[in-house]
Design a protein around this motif. Structure first.
Motif, PDB file in Angstrom:
ATOM      1  N   TYR A  52      -6.751  -1.631  -5.518  1.00  0.00           N
ATOM      2  CA  TYR A  52      -6.227  -0.411  -6.148  1.00  0.00           C
ATOM      3  C   TYR A  52      -6.559  -0.368  -7.634  1.00  0.00           C
ATOM      4  O   TYR A  52      -6.841   0.707  -8.182  1.00  0.00           O
TER       5      TYR A  52
ATOM      6  N   GLY B 211       1.387   8.962  -6.072  1.00  0.00           N
ATOM      7  CA  GLY B 211       1.633  10.330  -5.626  1.00  0.00           C
ATOM      8  C   GLY B 211       2.683  11.079  -6.419  1.00  0.00           C
ATOM      9  O   GLY B 211       3.123  12.162  -6.006  1.00  0.00           O
TER      10      GLY B 211
ATOM     11  N   ARG C 157       0.833  -1.212   0.000  1.00  0.00           N
ATOM     12  CA  ARG C 157       0.000   0.000   0.000  1.00  0.00           C
ATOM     13  C   ARG C 157       0.867   1.261   0.000  1.00  0.00           C
ATOM     14  O   ARG C 157       0.608   2.213  -0.756  1.00  0.00           O
ATOM     15  N   GLU C 158       1.889   1.258   0.851  1.00  0.00           N
ATOM     16  CA  GLU C 158       2.777   2.412   0.940  1.00  0.00           C
ATOM     17  C   GLU C 158       3.519   2.628  -0.382  1.00  0.00           C
ATOM     18  O   GLU C 158       3.677   3.762  -0.847  1.00  0.00           O
TER      19      GLU C 158
ATOM     20  N   GLN D  18       1.075   4.061  -2.949  1.00  0.00           N
ATOM     21  CA  GLN D  18       0.797   5.478  -2.696  1.00  0.00           C
ATOM     22  C   GLN D  18       1.933   6.352  -3.209  1.00  0.00           C
ATOM     23  O   GLN D  18       1.709   7.450  -3.726  1.00  0.00           O
ATOM     24  N   SER D  19       3.188   5.863  -3.081  1.00  0.00           N
ATOM     25  CA  SER D  19       4.316   6.660  -3.580  1.00  0.00           C
ATOM     26  C   SER D  19       4.308   6.710  -5.105  1.00  0.00           C
ATOM     27  O   SER D  19       4.702   7.722  -5.698  1.00  0.00           O
TER      28      SER D  19
END
Length: 324
Positions: free
Chosen positions: A53, A27, A19-20, A23-24
């Motif tokens: 996602y 983003g 997930r992290e 997100q990067s």
């Protein structure tokens, strides 16, 4: 026209981190990206997270589900599916800073397809805000990809593969990831990419955050199978790079690669050490070469490389350094 950048993320059992990582990738300040997720037969719930996602961002994400074939096969499938003019590789537990891709695209504007961009990589365990850098000399421009490789090999340094932003045509020229290797697949692949690269441009603002590997990963890398695969990857270095430049400077650097292999393996797997020694002999470099830090180099000069390894084995261990 703003070029598409394909962010390729192979995933195998990274439910705790994916997930992290996603997100990067989502983003990124650069607007024209596609994210290609290749699940390599995960069994820990990773695929369900990827599906979540994909359903949330169907216009941005392509999801590929395959039986477990290994990271190289997953990455090759991602490359085949990619539509981007540029390729960004990203491991499923690592992170990109928000302007990483945007800054590198700007840096590559007007450059030929044979030029690729790099940036700094920093290590972290849980929180990227507590990351730290390694004092390597690779964080600069290089006149050619081969010059960067020689920096790696002569100084026992590395680049984390996510630092690169590479034109698709340069990747196609280098060829696919080697699916026979079980370790150092990225190092072998980028040796071919860099061998074909005419210049390396360093972007000083963007960052890659490299999560330190867990104990399980490290132990797997020390198996006999992994050790043999590592030596095979170094033989690939030799075979491919001597095609670009068969010179004394390249052969000296390759000798140091094999010395580093022996340094890391000794005293285990003596048959593989003998194979590495045979590779060194075949290179035909009589010049003495020294690797690792000043203390080990001093021991090597006084007692010889193999005796220095024996002495090092019996010396009490030093306090571990950060990132080492």
């Amino acid at each position: 026209m703003v070029p598409i950048v394909s962010i390729i993320i192979p995933v195998y059992n990274k439910a705790s981190y994916i997930r992290e990582t996603l997100q990067s990738a989502l983003g990124q300040a650069y607007p024209n990206t596609e994210i290609i997720l290749v699940d390599d037969g995960s069994s820990d719930g990773s695929f369900e997270i990827l599906q979540e996602y994909f359903e949330k961002y169907p216009e941005k994400i392509l999801l590929i589900d395959q039986e477990n074939q290994g990271v190289s096969a997953a990455t090759n499938n991602g490359i085949q599916a990619a539509k981007g003019e540029y390729i960004q590789f990203l491991d499923a537990d690592d992170l990109l800073s928000p302007y990483k891709i945007a800054n590198q695209i700007k840096l590559l504007e007007g450059q030929p397809e044979s030029v690729l961009a790099t940036c700094e990589w920093r290590m972290f365990k849980n929180d990227p805000k507590q990351s730290y850098s390694i004092p390597y000399g690779v964080f600069q421009d290089f006149g050619s990809g081969l010059d960067l490789l020689l920096r790696f090999w002569n100084n026992q340094e590395m680049m984390q593969p996510a630092v690169y932003l590479t034109h698709r045509k340069l990747i196609d020229k280098a060829g696919p990831w080697d699916e026979t290797l079980t370790i150092n697949q990225d190092g072998e692949f980028f040796a071919r990419v860099l061998g074909n690269a005419d210049k390396v441009c360093y972007e000083p603002i963007g960052k890659v955050f490299y999560r330190t590997p867990g104990e399980t990963n490290v132990s797997q890398q020390k198996s006999e199978k992994a050790t043999k695969s590592l030596l095979d990857s170094y033989r690939c270095y030799e075979r491919e790079l001597l095609k670009f430049e068969d010179s004394e400077r390249v052969r000296i650097a390759l000798k140091k690669v094999y010395q580093k292999f022996i340094y890391d393996v000794f005293p285990h797997y003596p048959h593989l050490i003998k194979e590495a020694e045979a590779c060194i002999k075949k290179l035909g470099i009589s010049q003495k070469t020294y690797i690792m830090g000043p203390k080990f180099q001093k021991l090597s000069r006084i007692f010889g490389f193999k005796n220095a390894l024996r002495i090092k084995r019996w010396l009490p261990p030093r306090s571990p350094l950060r990132g080492k």
